[in-house]
Scaffold this motif. Structure first.
Motif, PDB file in Angstrom:
ATOM      1  N   LEU A  74     -19.324 -42.547   6.311  1.00  0.00           N
ATOM      2  CA  LEU A  74     -18.986 -41.425   7.180  1.00  0.00           C
ATOM      3  C   LEU A  74     -18.486 -40.259   6.324  1.00  0.00           C
ATOM      4  O   LEU A  74     -18.019 -40.470   5.205  1.00  0.00           O
ATOM      5  N   PRO A  75     -18.576 -39.027   6.810  1.00  0.00           N
ATOM      6  CA  PRO A  75     -18.136 -37.863   6.022  1.00  0.00           C
ATOM      7  C   PRO A  75     -16.682 -37.944   5.557  1.00  0.00           C
ATOM      8  O   PRO A  75     -16.329 -37.399   4.523  1.00  0.00           O
ATOM      9  N   CYS A  76     -15.839 -38.648   6.299  1.00  0.00           N
ATOM     10  CA  CYS A  76     -14.420 -38.773   5.963  1.00  0.00           C
ATOM     11  C   CYS A  76     -14.158 -39.815   4.879  1.00  0.00           C
ATOM     12  O   CYS A  76     -13.056 -39.905   4.354  1.00  0.00           O
ATOM     13  N   GLY A  77     -15.179 -40.623   4.548  1.00  0.00           N
ATOM     14  CA  GLY A  77     -15.021 -41.645   3.523  1.00  0.00           C
ATOM     15  C   GLY A  77     -14.907 -43.055   4.075  1.00  0.00           C
ATOM     16  O   GLY A  77     -14.910 -44.015   3.316  1.00  0.00           O
ATOM     17  N   HIS A  78     -14.814 -43.211   5.375  1.00  0.00           N
ATOM     18  CA  HIS A  78     -14.784 -44.548   5.974  1.00  0.00           C
ATOM     19  C   HIS A  78     -16.208 -45.066   6.110  1.00  0.00           C
ATOM     20  O   HIS A  78     -17.174 -44.302   5.993  1.00  0.00           O
ATOM     21  N   PHE A  79     -16.354 -46.355   6.368  1.00  0.00           N
ATOM     22  CA  PHE A  79     -17.663 -46.996   6.494  1.00  0.00           C
ATOM     23  C   PHE A  79     -17.728 -47.779   7.787  1.00  0.00           C
ATOM     24  O   PHE A  79     -16.707 -48.225   8.306  1.00  0.00           O
ATOM     25  N   MET A  80     -18.963 -47.966   8.280  1.00  0.00           N
ATOM     26  CA  MET A  80     -19.226 -48.869   9.391  1.00  0.00           C
ATOM     27  C   MET A  80     -20.687 -49.280   9.311  1.00  0.00           C
ATOM     28  O   MET A  80     -21.472 -48.658   8.593  1.00  0.00           O
ATOM     29  N   HIS A  81     -21.053 -50.331  10.014  1.00  0.00           N
ATOM     30  CA  HIS A  81     -22.452 -50.743  10.048  1.00  0.00           C
ATOM     31  C   HIS A  81     -23.302 -49.633  10.660  1.00  0.00           C
ATOM     32  O   HIS A  81     -22.859 -48.948  11.589  1.00  0.00           O
ATOM     33  N   SER A  82     -24.503 -49.478  10.163  1.00  0.00           N
ATOM     34  CA  SER A  82     -25.411 -48.448  10.689  1.00  0.00           C
ATOM     35  C   SER A  82     -25.699 -48.667  12.165  1.00  0.00           C
ATOM     36  O   SER A  82     -25.718 -47.714  12.952  1.00  0.00           O
ATOM     37  N   ALA A  83     -25.921 -49.908  12.566  1.00  0.00           N
ATOM     38  CA  ALA A  83     -26.202 -50.201  13.983  1.00  0.00           C
ATOM     39  C   ALA A  83     -24.971 -49.896  14.845  1.00  0.00           C
ATOM     40  O   ALA A  83     -25.107 -49.371  15.954  1.00  0.00           O
ATOM     41  N   CYS A  84     -23.792 -50.181  14.344  1.00  0.00           N
ATOM     42  CA  CYS A  84     -22.556 -49.873  15.077  1.00  0.00           C
ATOM     43  C   CYS A  84     -22.386 -48.362  15.202  1.00  0.00           C
ATOM     44  O   CYS A  84     -21.959 -47.862  16.243  1.00  0.00           O
ATOM     45  N   PHE A  85     -22.738 -47.623  14.137  1.00  0.00           N
ATOM     46  CA  PHE A  85     -22.667 -46.158  14.159  1.00  0.00           C
ATOM     47  C   PHE A  85     -23.587 -45.606  15.245  1.00  0.00           C
ATOM     48  O   PHE A  85     -23.174 -44.730  16.016  1.00  0.00           O
ATOM     49  N   GLN A  86     -24.805 -46.111  15.321  1.00  0.00           N
ATOM     50  CA  GLN A  86     -25.768 -45.643  16.332  1.00  0.00           C
ATOM     51  C   GLN A  86     -25.206 -45.846  17.738  1.00  0.00           C
ATOM     52  O   GLN A  86     -25.263 -44.945  18.569  1.00  0.00           O
ATOM     53  N   ALA A  87     -24.660 -47.014  18.008  1.00  0.00           N
ATOM     54  CA  ALA A  87     -24.109 -47.294  19.340  1.00  0.00           C
ATOM     55  C   ALA A  87     -22.857 -46.463  19.612  1.00  0.00           C
ATOM     56  O   ALA A  87     -22.710 -45.892  20.692  1.00  0.00           O
ATOM     57  N   TYR A  88     -21.985 -46.362  18.637  1.00  0.00           N
ATOM     58  CA  TYR A  88     -20.708 -45.653  18.805  1.00  0.00           C
ATOM     59  C   TYR A  88     -20.914 -44.160  19.042  1.00  0.00           C
ATOM     60  O   TYR A  88     -20.276 -43.566  19.910  1.00  0.00           O
ATOM     61  N   THR A  89     -21.800 -43.535  18.274  1.00  0.00           N
ATOM     62  CA  THR A  89     -21.971 -42.087  18.375  1.00  0.00           C
ATOM     63  C   THR A  89     -22.763 -41.654  19.609  1.00  0.00           C
ATOM     64  O   THR A  89     -22.887 -40.461  19.858  1.00  0.00           O
TER      65      THR A  89
END
Length: 174
Positions: A74-89
């Protein structure tokens, strides 16, 4: 009877001391010594965070360092799974860890400016102020009272939180 074998290319990272899914270091992955993890080559320009992947995905809570699922920086420097990012955003625009905006929100914030320019608050709220903290630039400021939207006077973001409500504005407001 036909047997189909599905296999994925695997490489060993001597820095992580783990086998990872991919073609290898220098091919499709690199090892960031600051973050202490293997990242996709497209993430060379990421914001380093010491041992950044040695944490759980903030969405599914799986440990990211040993996960075989694709990870997104993420731009802030944190990470998450790509699939989780798709669902979350699909319904959120801020980092679930630090609350910073996940992308350029200028168009959306411009639409809020236009909406608020046409809105008339009831008389009893027009001279009230709120102290705010901006999640994007980390600055405190004062904003005119509103139930939902508070614009940061420093960076123009609406990604803010109310710290305190004031009965009357003592200085110029945003």
């Amino acid at each position: 009877m036909n047997f189909y074998f599905f296999y994925r290319t695997v490489y060993h990272c001597p820095f992580c001391n783990l086998c990872r899914v991919g073609k290898g270091l220098g091919v499709d992955f690199f090892h960031c010594m600051t973050c202490n993890c293997c990242l996709a080559m497209k993430l060379v320009e990421h914001k380093c965070r010491e041992k950044g992947l040695e944490t759980n995905c903030p969405i599914c809570c799986e440990f990211l360092f040993t996960s075989s699922a694709a990870v997104r920086a993420l731009p802030c420097g944190h990470f998450m799974h790509s699939a989780c990012f798709q669902a979350y955003t699909s319904s959120h625009y801020t980092c679930p860890v630090c609350s910073k905006s996940l992308g350029d929100m200028a168009v959306y914030f411009g639409m809020l400016d236009a909406l608020l320019a046409t809105e008339q608050l009831p008389e009893e709220y027009r001279d009230k102020c709120q102290d705010i903290l901006c999640n994007d630039c980390d600055r405190k400021g004062t904003s005119s009272f509103h139930w939902l939207y508070h614009k940061c006077g420093s960076c123009g973001s609406y990604n803010t939180r109310v710290i305190k409500s004031e009965p009357h504005c003592s200085t110029s407001t945003n």
